[in-house]
Design a protein around this motif. Structure first.
Motif, PDB file in Angstrom:
ATOM      1  N   UNK A 238       0.840  -1.197   0.000  1.00 14.83           N
ATOM      2  CA  UNK A 238       0.000   0.000   0.000  1.00 14.83           C
ATOM      3  C   UNK A 238       0.877   1.250   0.000  1.00 14.83           C
ATOM      4  N   UNK A 239       1.961   1.204   0.765  1.00  9.07           N
ATOM      5  CA  UNK A 239       2.854   2.356   0.835  1.00  9.07           C
ATOM      6  C   UNK A 239       3.402   2.704  -0.549  1.00  9.07           C
ATOM      7  N   UNK A 240       3.943   1.686  -1.213  1.00  9.65           N
ATOM      8  CA  UNK A 240       4.566   1.980  -2.513  1.00  9.65           C
ATOM      9  C   UNK A 240       3.526   2.263  -3.588  1.00  9.65           C
ATOM     10  N   UNK A 241       2.351   1.679  -3.455  1.00 10.95           N
ATOM     11  CA  UNK A 241       1.286   2.003  -4.406  1.00 10.95           C
ATOM     12  C   UNK A 241       0.965   3.495  -4.332  1.00 10.95           C
ATOM     13  N   UNK A 242       0.834   3.976  -3.103  1.00 11.32           N
ATOM     14  CA  UNK A 242       0.521   5.400  -2.921  1.00 11.32           C
ATOM     15  C   UNK A 242       1.671   6.271  -3.416  1.00 11.32           C
ATOM     16  N   UNK A 243       2.886   5.828  -3.127  1.00  9.76           N
ATOM     17  CA  UNK A 243       4.048   6.636  -3.517  1.00  9.76           C
ATOM     18  C   UNK A 243       4.163   6.712  -5.046  1.00  9.76           C
ATOM     19  N   UNK A 244       3.905   5.592  -5.711  1.00 10.04           N
ATOM     20  CA  UNK A 244       3.911   5.595  -7.181  1.00 10.04           C
ATOM     21  C   UNK A 244       2.794   6.468  -7.726  1.00 10.04           C
ATOM     22  N   UNK A 245       1.621   6.325  -7.123  1.00 12.41           N
ATOM     23  CA  UNK A 245       0.489   7.133  -7.575  1.00 12.41           C
ATOM     24  C   UNK A 245       0.798   8.613  -7.373  1.00 12.41           C
ATOM     25  N   UNK A 246       1.433   8.903  -6.261  1.00 13.18           N
ATOM     26  CA  UNK A 246       1.788  10.297  -6.006  1.00 13.18           C
ATOM     27  C   UNK A 246       2.691  10.830  -7.114  1.00 13.18           C
ATOM     28  N   UNK A 247       3.711  10.057  -7.443  1.00  9.86           N
ATOM     29  CA  UNK A 247       4.646  10.512  -8.472  1.00  9.86           C
ATOM     30  C   UNK A 247       3.909  10.765  -9.781  1.00  9.86           C
ATOM     31  N   UNK A 248       2.996   9.859 -10.106  1.00 11.24           N
ATOM     32  CA  UNK A 248       2.203  10.035 -11.323  1.00 11.24           C
ATOM     33  C   UNK A 248       1.421  11.345 -11.277  1.00 11.24           C
ATOM     34  N   UNK A 249       0.719  11.562 -10.163  1.00 16.93           N
ATOM     35  CA  UNK A 249      -0.122  12.759 -10.059  1.00 16.93           C
ATOM     36  C   UNK A 249       0.736  14.020 -10.128  1.00 16.93           C
ATOM     37  N   UNK A 250       1.883  13.964  -9.480  1.00 17.35           N
ATOM     38  CA  UNK A 250       2.753  15.136  -9.486  1.00 17.35           C
ATOM     39  C   UNK A 250       3.255  15.417 -10.902  1.00 17.35           C
ATOM     40  N   UNK A 251       3.535  14.352 -11.637  1.00 16.24           N
ATOM     41  CA  UNK A 251       3.988  14.538 -13.021  1.00 16.24           C
ATOM     42  C   UNK A 251       2.875  15.127 -13.880  1.00 16.24           C
ATOM     43  N   UNK A 252       1.637  14.662 -13.652  1.00 14.88           N
ATOM     44  CA  UNK A 252       0.510  15.258 -14.382  1.00 14.88           C
ATOM     45  C   UNK A 252       0.424  16.744 -14.083  1.00 14.88           C
ATOM     46  N   UNK A 253       0.570  17.052 -12.810  1.00 20.23           N
ATOM     47  CA  UNK A 253       0.455  18.454 -12.384  1.00 20.23           C
ATOM     48  C   UNK A 253       1.446  19.329 -13.144  1.00 20.23           C
ATOM     49  N   UNK A 254       2.693  18.884 -13.226  1.00 18.37           N
ATOM     50  CA  UNK A 254       3.698  19.756 -13.833  1.00 18.37           C
ATOM     51  C   UNK A 254       3.697  19.662 -15.354  1.00 18.37           C
ATOM     52  N   UNK A 255       3.087  18.617 -15.903  1.00 11.23           N
ATOM     53  CA  UNK A 255       3.096  18.481 -17.358  1.00 11.23           C
ATOM     54  C   UNK A 255       1.820  18.989 -18.014  1.00 11.23           C
ATOM     55  N   UNK A 256       0.787  19.269 -17.215  1.00 10.17           N
ATOM     56  CA  UNK A 256      -0.508  19.650 -17.788  1.00 10.17           C
ATOM     57  C   UNK A 256      -0.372  20.937 -18.587  1.00 10.17           C
ATOM     58  N   UNK A 257      -1.151  21.023 -19.652  1.00  6.37           N
ATOM     59  CA  UNK A 257      -1.038  22.222 -20.478  1.00  6.37           C
ATOM     60  C   UNK A 257      -2.201  23.173 -20.256  1.00  6.37           C
ATOM     61  N   UNK A 258      -3.122  22.815 -19.374  1.00 10.84           N
ATOM     62  CA  UNK A 258      -4.186  23.761 -19.026  1.00 10.84           C
ATOM     63  C   UNK A 258      -4.538  23.603 -17.558  1.00 10.84           C
ATOM     64  N   UNK A 259      -5.250  24.606 -17.045  1.00 10.97           N
ATOM     65  CA  UNK A 259      -5.506  24.643 -15.602  1.00 10.97           C
ATOM     66  C   UNK A 259      -6.410  23.516 -15.135  1.00 10.97           C
ATOM     67  N   UNK A 260      -7.405  23.158 -15.966  1.00  9.60           N
ATOM     68  CA  UNK A 260      -8.343  22.128 -15.517  1.00  9.60           C
ATOM     69  C   UNK A 260      -7.644  20.777 -15.427  1.00  9.60           C
ATOM     70  N   UNK A 261      -6.821  20.490 -16.425  1.00 10.94           N
ATOM     71  CA  UNK A 261      -6.094  19.217 -16.396  1.00 10.94           C
ATOM     72  C   UNK A 261      -5.047  19.241 -15.283  1.00 10.94           C
ATOM     73  N   UNK A 262      -4.470  20.396 -15.058  1.00 10.48           N
ATOM     74  CA  UNK A 262      -3.520  20.534 -13.958  1.00 10.48           C
ATOM     75  C   UNK A 262      -4.206  20.215 -12.632  1.00 10.48           C
TER      76      UNK A 262
END
Lengths: 633, 521
Positions: free
Chosen positions: A118-142
Motif C-alpha cells: 500500500x505504501x509503494x502504491x501510494x508513492x507511485x500514484x503520487x509521483x504520477x499525479x505530481x507529473x501530471x500536475x507539472x506536465x498539464x497544459x491547461x488549468x483544468x487538467x492541472x
C-alpha cells in the motif's frame, strides 16, 4: 508520440499493479517494481530534457501534445494535454530524480511495515499525479494532478491510520487543501470566462493582448493563490503541514518538502504572465511569502520534535519562493524550489535515519551526542544544515540570495528585510537542531542506546547523493555579480519565465547584500552555538524569563486553537443546533403538524357522526332554519 | 426489424414480476434467478439502445406512439439525450439491487423482488414517456412499490417514514395531475384538438398567470422529489428506514425524477414563469447545497448523512438546471448519473456494514479499514467520487455545473463551490470515524472483508466511475445535441414571449443550434 508523454506512464502502471496485487506480491517484487517505474520515469525525463535542449537550439522550446479532449460541453473545453518546456523539464527532473532516491530510501526505511504494498502504491500514484500536475497544459487538467497529489498526501499522512493522530492529520490536510481548492476552482472559472480558455498558452496570449480586464486578472490571480497557499502551506492555510509529519518520514521528504508543497510555487511561476500583469496580486504573493518565511521561522525556533522543526522550516522556505515569485523574480523562486528539493529532502531523510536509529524517537530533548553513533548520517545532516543556513557557495546560499537580490533590486525593501531576518532564524533553528541532536550529552535512555545503529546502505547512499546535489546544485544559478551569463538556470527558463526586469542594484550593493546574507547565516549559527553548545543553560533561562513568548511559539501562536474556536467549532455547533432546532424542530415539525392537523380535522369531522337519529334530525332542523332564514331575509 | 425496444425495456421487469407470481415463495433461488434474469435482460436491451442511439439527433428516437385512452392520451414513448443515461442508470442498478437483496432480505423475499421489478418499470417509464398522462401514470406507479418496500422491509420507524414519503409525494403529484388537466383543456381550446404530447404542449404560449400557476403545480411535485430545500425532510427518514436496495434506487433514480421533470416539463412548458421563478429556484438550490452540507456534517447515522449529502448534491444539479445553458444542462445530466453511481454505491456500502453489524451509527465503528481493507478501498473510491475528485466521475459533472452556473450567475457559482469544501468535510469526517482509528469494539473486530457477490456489485460501479471520470466525452457527446436544442428552444421561447403575451400556439421552434445557444461568455 514525443518522449515526454511517456514520463508519467510507468508510475501509474506501477501504482495500478501495486493497488490491485500489492497485498499478494512479495516485498522484493514490490520494491523492485516501485523503484523501477520511477527509474523509468527518470530516464524518460532525462531523455525529454536532452531532446528539449536540442530542439531549443532550433528555437522550439515549448512542446505540447494533446492526448484527447477530456471534458467538453458548449463553450467549455478541457483537454488532456501535456506541455513540455524548460519549467516543466526542471520539475520532472526534480520529481523523478528526488522521487527515485526517496523510493530507494523507503525500501530500507519501511522494510518492517505491514502494508508495504500500500505504501509503494501510494508513492507511485503520487509521483504520477505530481507529473501530471507539472506536465498539464491547461488549468483544468492541472487540477487533476493538483487533487491527485492531495489525495496521495492524505493517504500517506494517514498511512498508520489506526493511530488517531495520523488519521486526523490526513483528514485535516485534505480539508484545509480543499479550502484552497475552492479558491483555485473559482480562479479557473474567472479566468475561463474572461479569456475563454484555460490553456497556459492561450492564457498567455490573452494576457499579453490585454483581453482580460485588469481587475478580473487580479481577482483570478488572488483566487488561484488561495489554492497555492493551501497546497504550499502559506499563511493562513499552512496549519496542515506540521501535522502532516504524522506520515512516514520519506513521505515528508518527498511530498511535504521536495515536491507537492512546491506545486503552488510552480503554479504561480507557470502563470507568471498573469501575476506580472497584475501588480496587486504579485504584491500579495510577495507579502504572504515574506510573512510566512519569518513567521514559520519563529515557530521553528522552539520546536522539540525533529520533524516539526523541519516542517516549519519547509513552510518558511516556501515563503521565500513565493517572495521571489511575488516580486517578479520567478526564475529565482523556481531556483530556490530546485535547490530546496535537494537539501530539504536530504534533511528529512537524514532525520529519518536518526529516528530509525533511535527506535522511533523524534524528540530532540531525548537525543544528543549522536555524532559518534551515526558516522554516515551526521556529515550529510551537517551538509544539509549548512546549505539551508545559507553558508556561501552552497546551493541554498545562491538561491536565497537570488531572491533577496531581486527583492531589493525592485525596491521591495520591506519583504527583502523580512527575508534577511528569516535567514538568521533559519541558521539558528537549523543549528539548534544539529547541536541538540548530535552534540552534547546523550539524553536517551539506555534501552534506546543499546539499539542504536547506523542505517543500512540503501538509506545512506541516497543521502550521500542528495548531499552532493545540495552542494553543487547552486552552481547552475550563479549570481549576476559573477557575470551576466553566469546564471544558467534562469537562462534556461527564459522561454517560459520572462527574465526579470533589469534590477537597478549596483554591483556594490549586490556584493553588500551577498555579504549581509552570509553574515545573517553566521550570526544564526553563532547564536545557536552560544545557546546549545557553549552555555547550555541559556535556553532554559530564556524560556523561564519569557515564558509567555516561549509557549506562544511552542504552540505555533495557538493558531490551531484559534481556528478551532472561531471557525470550526462555531460551524459544527451551529450546524448541530440548526439541525435539531430548525430542521427537526421547525421544518419537519411543520410537515408532521400538517399531517396531524389533517388527522385532527378528520377526527373532529367524525364527531358529528354520532350514530343517533335524533342528532341527525336536530342537524337537519338546524340547517333548515338557517336556510329559510337566509332565503327570507 | 423494428422491435418496440423502449416498450421492451420498460415492461420486461413488469413481465418478470408477473412470472414471479407463479413461482412458490419458498423457492428463493428460483425467484432470485428469475428476477435477476429479467432485470439483466432489460439492462442488456438498454445497452443495445445506447449503442444504436444516434448522438447527432436532437429529437426523441425509437418513438412509439399509439392512441390509447382518447382525449390526447397516447401511449407515447421516446428517448433522447436527456433521458438516455437515466434509463441506462436505472437498468444498470436494478440487477445490482436485486443481487444485494440475496442475503439482506430474509422474510417475504418474493414480495421484495416483485416490488423491485414493478418499481423498475415505473422509473424507466417516467423517463421514456412523452405523453404527460403516461408520465403521470408511471410517476405514481413508481411511488406505490416504494411505499411497500419501505413499509414492509424497513426499519423500526418504517410506517412513519413510508407514510410521510407517500403523503408528501402525493401532495405534490395531485397538484401535478390538476395541472395536466388544465394543460389538456387549454390545448384543446387553442388548437381544437386534444393532445398531451409534451412537445405539442410546449408549443403553447400561455398567459403569464396560467404559466405561474401551472409552474407552481408542477414545480412543487418536482421540488419535493428532488428534494429541494425546504421540502427535504421526508428524505432522511425514508432513507434511514428503507432497506438497502430501496435506499439505493431512491437516491440514485427516484430523486432524479424531480430534476428530470424540471428539465423535461417545467422549463420547456412554462418558459416565462421560469424566468420569474428561476432566481427563486436558484436561491433554494443554493440553500440546499450549503444547508444539506452542514446538516450532513452533524449526522450520527451514516444513512442520514448520505441522505443529507443528496440534498446538497441535488441542490447543485437543480442550480445547474436553473442556470439553463448547454454547459450547465450537460453538467446537470452528467451529475445526475454521477450522483446515482456514487450515492447508490454509498448506500450499498452502508448496507454491507449494516448487514454485518446491525448498526449504522458512526460512533459504533472505528478501525474498519484494518478488518476490511478491500471494502475500505472501494468505499473510499465512492467517497472520492462523491466529493468530486478529478479523474473520477463526480468532477466531470461538477466542473460543468460550476462552469455553466458561473456563465449564468457568478454569485450562484461562488456559493455553489462551497460544496467542494463541505462534501470533503462530511464525507472524510465520516470515513475517518468509521474506517480509521483503532478497533475498539467486538462488532468491528468480528468483521470479515467483502466477498465475491459484493464485489460483483461494487466493481461495475467503480469501473463506471473511472470511465466517466477519465472519458466523460463518450457520455457527453450523446447528449449534447438534445441538450443544446433544449437550451436554445427555451431561450428563444422566452424571447418570443417577450414580444406578445397572448395565449396561442406557435409552430415548431427550430432555433439556430450552432451559434449563440444562449451561452453567456
Amino acid at each position: 508520440m514525443p518522449v515526454f508523454v511517456f514520463i508519467p506512464l510507468a508510475p501509474v502502471l506501477g501504482a495500478l499493479v501495486l493497488f490491485l496485487f500489492g497485498r499478494r506480491l512479495p516485498r522484493r517484487t514490490i520494491s523492485a517494481l516501485a523503484c523501477s517505474t520511477i527509474a523509468a520515469a527518470f530516464v524518460f525525463s532525462v531523455a525529454a530534457f536532452i531532446n528539449l535542449l536540442s530542439t531549443a537550439a532550433s528555437g522550439q522550446n515549448i512542446l505540447t501534445y494533446k492526448l484527447f479532449t477530456w471534458i467538453s460541453a458548449g463553450a467549455f473545453r478541457a483537454d488532456a494535454a501535456f506541455r513540455f518546456d524548460p519549467l516543466a523539464a526542471v520539475m520532472v527532473l526534480v520529481v523523478t530524480g528526488v522521487g527515485l532516491l526517496i523510493h530507494v530510501y523507503s525500501v530500507g526505511y519501511m522494510s518492517r511495515e505491514r502494508d508495504y504494498g500500500r505504501y509503494f502504491a501510494c508513492l507511485n500514484l503520487f509521483t504520477f499525479a505530481m507529473l501530471l500536475l507539472v506536465l498539464a497544459d491547461n488549468l483544468v487538467f492541472m487540477f487533476v494532478g493538483w487533487e491527485g497529489v492531495g489525495l496521495c498526501s492524505y493517504l500517506l499522512i494517514g498511512y498508520w491510520f489506526e493511530k488517531p493522530s495520523a488519521a486526523d492529520a490526513g483528514k485535516k490536510a485534505f480539508l484545509v487543501n480543499r479550502i484552497g481548492d475552492a479558491g483555485f476552482l473559482l480562479g479557473i472559472l474567472f479566468l475561463w470566462t474572461a479569456a475563454g480558455t484555460t490553456s497556459f498558452f492561450s492564457l498567455e496570449i490573452a494576457v499579453a493582448g490585454s483581453v482580460i480586464a485588469p481587475s478580473l486578472a487580479t481577482l483570478s490571480a488572488v483566487l488561484l493563490f488561495i489554492g497555492a497557499a493551501g497546497k504550499s502551506a502559506q499563511i493562513p492555510l499552512y496549519i496542515w503541514l506540521p501535522d502532516a509529519m504524522e506520515g512516514p518520514t520519506p513521505v515528508s521528504a518527498l511530498i511535504h518538502a521536495a515536491t507537492m508543497v512546491t506545486a503552488g510555487v510552480y503554479m504561480v511561476a507557470r502563470l507568471n504572465p498573469l501575476y506580472s500583469f497584475s501588480p496587486a496580486a504579485g504584491q500579495i504573493v510577495a507579502f504572504v511569502g515574506a510573512l510566512t518565511a519569518v513567521y514559520a521561522g519563529t515557530i521553528a525556533l522552539v520546536q522539540n520534535d525533529i520533524k516539526r522543526v523541519l516542517a516549519y522550516s519547509t513552510i518558511s522556505q516556501l515563503g521565500y519562493m513565493f517572495l521571489g515569485c511575488g516580486v517578479g523574480a520567478y526564475a529565482a523562486g523556481v531556483f530556490h524550489l530546485f535547490t530546496h528539493a535537494f537539501f530539504k529532502s536530504l534533511l528529512f531523510l537524514a532525520a529519518g535515519s536518526v529516528i530509525h536509529a533511535l527506535s522511533g524517537e523524534q524528540d530532540l530533548r531525548r537525543m544528543g551526542g549522536l555524532k559518534k553513533y551515526l558516522p554516515r548520517t551526521y556529515p550529510v545532516f551537517l551538509v544539509g544544515a549548512l546549505v539551508i543556513a545559507g553558508v556561501p557557495f552552497l546551493s541554498g546560499f545562491f538561491s536565497k540570495d537570488a531572491i533577496l537580490v531581486s527583492a531589493f533590486a525592485r525596491g521591495q525593501w520591506f519583504v527583502g528585510i523580512l527575508g534577511l531576518a528569516g535567514a538568521v532564524l533559519t541558521a539558528f533553528y537549523m543549528f539548534r537542531l544539529i547541536f541538540l541532536a548530535f552534540f552534547g550529552n546523550e539524553r536517551f535512555p539506555a534501552e534506546v542506546k543499546s539499539h542504536i545503529h547506523e542505517s543500512p546502505a540503501v538509506m545512506t547512499r541516497p543521502l550521500a547523493v542528495l548531499a552532493f546535489l545540495s552542494i553543487v546544485a547552486g552552481f547552475t544559478g550563479l549570481p549576476a555579480v559573477l557575470g551576466k551569463r553566469a546564471n544558467l538556470f534562469s537562462r534556461f527558463l527564459e522561454p517560459v519565465v520572462r527574465p526579470a526586469a533589469e534590477g537597478n542594484l549596483s554591483l556594490g550593493a549586490e556584493w553588500t547584500l551577498i555579504l549581509a546574507s552570509a553574515a545573517c547565516a553566521a550570526v544564526g549559527i553563532w547564536l545557536a552555538y552560544l545557546f546549545y553548545v557553549r552555555n547550555t543553560a541559556l535556553p532554559g533561562r530564556w524560556a523561564a524569563r519569557l515564558p509567555r513568548i516561549y509557549r506562544l511559539l511552542g504552540r505555533g501562536y495557538y493558531v490551531d486553537e484559534i481556528y478551532g474556536a472561531i471557525v470550526v467549532n462555531p460551524l459544527v455547533r451551529g450546524a448541530d443546533a440548526v439541525y435539531r432546532r430548525f430542521d427537526l424542530g421547525i421544518i419537519d415539525a411543520a410537515v408532521d403538524g400538517t399531517g396531524r392537523a389533517a388527522g385532527y380535522f378528520g377526527k373532529a369531522a367524525g364527531l358529528v357522526q354520532t350514530g343517533w337519529i335524533k342528532d341527525y334530525a336536530l342537524a337537519v332542523l338546524f340547517g333548515l332554519v338557517i336556510f329559510l332564514g337566509v332565503l327570507l331575509f | 426489424m423494428n422491435a418496440p425496444l423502449l416498450s421492451l425495456i420498460t415492461f420486461l421487469p413488469l413481465a418478470g414480476a408477473i412470472v414471479l407470481i407463479f413461482i412458490p415463495k419458498e423457492e428463493r433461488r428460483r425467484l432470485f434467478i428469475a428476477a435477476i434474469a429479467f432485470a439483466v435482460a432489460a439492462f442488456v436491451l438498454s445497452l443495445v439502445l445506447a449503442v444504436r442511439f444516434d448522438g447527432n439527433e436532437a429529437g426523441p428516437q425509437f418513438v412509439e406512439n399509439r392512441p390509447w385512452l382518447g382525449y390526447g392520451i397516447h401511449y407515447h414513448l421516446g428517448i433522447d439525450g436527456i433521458s438516455l443515461y437515466l434509463v441506462l442508470l436505472t437498468a444498470f442498478l436494478a440487477p445490482l439491487v436485486l443481487l444485494a437483496s440475496r442475503t439482506s432480505i430474509r422474510d417475504r423475499f418474493k414480495e421484495y423482488l416483485l416490488f423491485m421489478l414493478i418499481l423498475e418499470t415505473g422509473m424507466i417509464g417516467v423517463f421514456l414517456s412523452l405523453n404527460l398522462f403516461l408520465f403521470y401514470v408511471f410517476w405514481e406507479a413508481a411511488l406505490i412499490p416504494m411505499y411497500f418496500l419501505i413499509g414492509i422491509f424497513g426499519g423500526k420507524r418504517r410506517v412513519y417514514a413510508t407514510t410521510k414519503f407517500v403523503l408528501y409525494t402525493m401532495a405534490g403529484s395531485l397538484l401535478m395531475l390538476v395541472g395536466i388537466f388544465v394543460l389538456q383543456g387549454t390545448y384543446a381550446r387553442l388548437s381544437g384538438s386534444y393532445s398531451l404530447d409534451i412537445f405539442d404542449l410546449s408549443r403553447m404560449v400561455l398567459s403569464n398567470s396560467t404559466q405561474t400557476w401551472l409552474f407552481l403545480a408542477f414545480g412543487l411535485a418536482f421540488a419535493i422529489k428532488v428534494p429541494l430545500f425546504p421540502f427535504h425532510t421526508w428524505l432522511p427518514d425514508a432513507h434511514v428506514e428503507a432497506p438497502t436496495g430501496a435506499s439505493v434506487l431512491l437516491a440514485a433514480v427516484l430523486l432524479k425524477m424531480g430534476a428530470y421533470g424540471f428539465i423535461r416539463i417545467g422549463f420547456p412548458l412554462f418558459p416565462d414563469a421560469v424566468k420569474r421563478f428561476a432566481p427563486g429556484l436558484a436561491v433554494l438550490a443554493v440553500i440546499g447545497i450549503v444547508y444539506g452540507g452542514f446538516m450532513a456534517l452533524v449526522q450520527k447515522d451514516v444513512k442520514s448523512l448520505v441522505a443529507y449529502s443528496s440534498v446538497s448534491h441535488m441542490g447543485l444539479v437543480l442550480l445547474a438546471v436553473a442556470a439553463w445553458n448547454t454547459i450547465s444542462l450537460q453538467g446537470a445530466i452528467l451529475q445526475m448519473i454521477n450522483h446515482g453511481l456514487s450515492t447508490g454505491m454509498l448506500f450499498f456500502a452502508v448496507g454491507v456494514l449494516y448487514e454485518r453489524t446491525h448498526t449504522r451509527m458512526i460512533s459504533d465503528f472505528g478501525g474498519v479499514g484494518r478488518k476490511m481493507p478491500v471494502f475500505a478501498a472501494l468505499f473510499l473510491a465512492a467517497v472520492l467520487s462523491s466529493l468530486g475528485l478529478p479523474g473520477l466521475n463526480g468532477f466531470a459533472g461538477e466542473i460543468l455545473c460550476f462552469a455553466g452556473i458561473f456563465a449564468a450567475h457568478k454569485i450562484w457559482a461562488v456559493l455553489a463551490v462551497t460544496t467542494v469544501i463541505l462534501a470533503a468535510a462530511y464525507l472524510l469526517g465520516m470515513y475517518r470515524k468509521v474506517f480509521h482509528g483503532p478497533v475498539t469494539n467486538d462488532r468491528v473486530a468480528a468483521l470479515r472483508d467483502i466477498g465475491g457477490r459484493e464485489l460483483l456489485i461494487f466493481i461495475p460501479i467503480i469501473l463506471l466511475m473511472f470511465w466517466i471520470g477519465l472519458f466523460p466525452g463518450t457520455f457527453l457527446k450523446k447528449t449534447e445535441a438534445t441538450v443544446s436544442r433544449y437550451a436554445a428552444t427555451v431561450q428563444s421561447r422566452r424571447a418570443e414571449h417577450v414580444r406578445t403575451n397572448r395565449p396561442r400556439l406557435v409552430s415548431e421552434v427550430t432555433p439556430e443550434l450552432e451559434a449563440g445557444t444562449g451561452e453567456t461568455r
